[in-house]
Scaffold this motif. Structure first.
Motif, PDB file in Angstrom:
ATOM      1  N   ASP A  99      40.722  40.111  46.847  1.00 57.56           N
ATOM      2  CA  ASP A  99      39.759  41.154  47.192  1.00 57.56           C
ATOM      3  C   ASP A  99      38.345  40.604  47.013  1.00 57.56           C
ATOM      4  O   ASP A  99      38.101  39.746  46.158  1.00 57.56           O
ATOM      5  CB  ASP A  99      39.946  42.392  46.311  1.00 57.56           C
ATOM      6  N   ARG A 100      37.412  41.124  47.801  1.00 58.59           N
ATOM      7  CA  ARG A 100      36.016  40.695  47.731  1.00 58.59           C
ATOM      8  C   ARG A 100      35.273  41.328  46.549  1.00 58.59           C
ATOM      9  O   ARG A 100      34.182  40.872  46.198  1.00 58.59           O
ATOM     10  CB  ARG A 100      35.284  41.083  49.022  1.00 58.59           C
ATOM     11  N   GLY A 102      34.926  41.916  42.820  1.00 65.05           N
ATOM     12  CA  GLY A 102      35.405  41.281  41.608  1.00 65.05           C
ATOM     13  C   GLY A 102      35.909  42.242  40.546  1.00 65.05           C
ATOM     14  O   GLY A 102      36.917  41.982  39.882  1.00 65.05           O
ATOM     15  N   LYS A 103      35.227  43.380  40.371  1.00 63.26           N
ATOM     16  CA  LYS A 103      35.644  44.300  39.306  1.00 63.26           C
ATOM     17  C   LYS A 103      37.006  44.909  39.606  1.00 63.26           C
ATOM     18  O   LYS A 103      37.787  45.194  38.681  1.00 63.26           O
ATOM     19  CB  LYS A 103      34.591  45.383  39.088  1.00 63.26           C
ATOM     20  N   VAL A 105      39.430  43.340  41.314  1.00 67.32           N
ATOM     21  CA  VAL A 105      40.376  42.249  41.041  1.00 67.32           C
ATOM     22  C   VAL A 105      40.639  42.162  39.543  1.00 67.32           C
ATOM     23  O   VAL A 105      41.781  41.964  39.100  1.00 67.32           O
ATOM     24  CB  VAL A 105      39.843  40.908  41.577  1.00 67.32           C
ATOM     25  N   ARG A 106      39.582  42.344  38.749  1.00 68.26           N
ATOM     26  CA  ARG A 106      39.740  42.275  37.282  1.00 68.26           C
ATOM     27  C   ARG A 106      40.691  43.361  36.791  1.00 68.26           C
ATOM     28  O   ARG A 106      41.551  43.120  35.931  1.00 68.26           O
ATOM     29  CB  ARG A 106      38.382  42.427  36.600  1.00 68.26           C
ATOM     30  N   ARG A 123      42.630  36.477  43.142  1.00 71.05           N
ATOM     31  CA  ARG A 123      41.505  35.706  43.659  1.00 71.05           C
ATOM     32  C   ARG A 123      40.379  36.654  44.076  1.00 71.05           C
ATOM     33  O   ARG A 123      40.604  37.566  44.884  1.00 71.05           O
ATOM     34  CB  ARG A 123      41.966  34.871  44.863  1.00 71.05           C
ATOM     35  N   HIS A 124      39.189  36.441  43.519  1.00 68.14           N
ATOM     36  CA  HIS A 124      38.006  37.179  43.954  1.00 68.14           C
ATOM     37  C   HIS A 124      37.441  36.414  45.149  1.00 68.14           C
ATOM     38  O   HIS A 124      36.699  35.446  45.002  1.00 68.14           O
ATOM     39  CB  HIS A 124      36.995  37.249  42.801  1.00 68.14           C
TER      40      HIS A 124
END
Length: 206
Positions: A99-100, A102-103, A105-106, A123-124
């Motif tokens: 995903d684009r 980041g938060k 994805v975290r 993967r960010h």
């Protein structure tokens, strides 16, 4: 977790992992909005079960399921859907969630760690940045189908499986979408929520 009626074959470990999702996502959603605030109480039906419609398609239409070692990339995974439910369902397959944002994805990564998923990477990034090759791509209403097919063709060998609702006529017209199979999710699940939703399978042509 009413959806479990459709999956009697799940192991005790898988049932425990699914049961852990609601408290984990409720906690994370209070910090980072990955699921609509009004929707969190419907997490299992609207997100987990919806994601698992892909597994029903795979099992009924793709030679009985994904064999061990199958590699799947989840394009635009957000907080982990459909990738995390599918990774629970297929512990012998390997998943990359991309995903684009980041938060988000975290959150997906923290949830996967908390429930002990060993078959998932994160993967960010945008899908166009991914260099590995996968057997299948999955996605849930990230973008219009023609654009998505173009993006995943480079890194996907076999097919793209997407979850979409509404009128799909225009999305299916472009050449790269021809041959797409559309299966109403109501074929698999009886809940009213799924009456307007579909699983789409687009073969990838190199």
């Amino acid at each position: 977790m009413d959806f479990l009626q459709y999956f009697p074959e799940l192991t005790d470990e898988q049932r425990t992992q699914f049961a852990a999702l609601l408290p984990l996502y409720t906690d994370w959603n209070a910090k980072i909005n990955v699921v609509s605030r009004k929707d969190i109480e419907h997490l299992y039906e609207h997100h987990v079960q919806h994601s698992l419609a892909i597994s029903r398609y795979v099992e009924t239409s793709l030679n009985g399921g994904w064999p061990a070692g199958t590699r799947i990339v989840d394009v635009g995974c957000g907080g982990g859907f459909p990738g995390i439910p599918l990774a629970i369902r297929y512990p012998e397959c390997h998943f990359l969630l991309v995903d684009r944002i980041g938060k988000k994805v975290r959150v997906a990564q923290e949830v996967a760690t908390a429930i002990g998923l060993k078959n998932v990477e994160f993967r960010h990034a945008g899908i166009e940045e991914i260099k590995e090759e996968f057997d299948y791509a999955v996605s849930r209403a990230v973008m219009v189908l023609p654009d998505l097919v173009k993006l995943v063709r480079r890194c996907t060998k076999t097919g793209l499986i997407t979850l979409k609702g509404g009128d799909l006529a225009e999305e299916l017209k472009p050449r790269q979408c021809q041959g797409t199979k559309v299966v109403p999710i109501s074929t698999y699940f009886k809940e009213e929520f799924f009456e307007t939703k579909n699983v789409l399978y687009t073969p990838i042509k190199k």
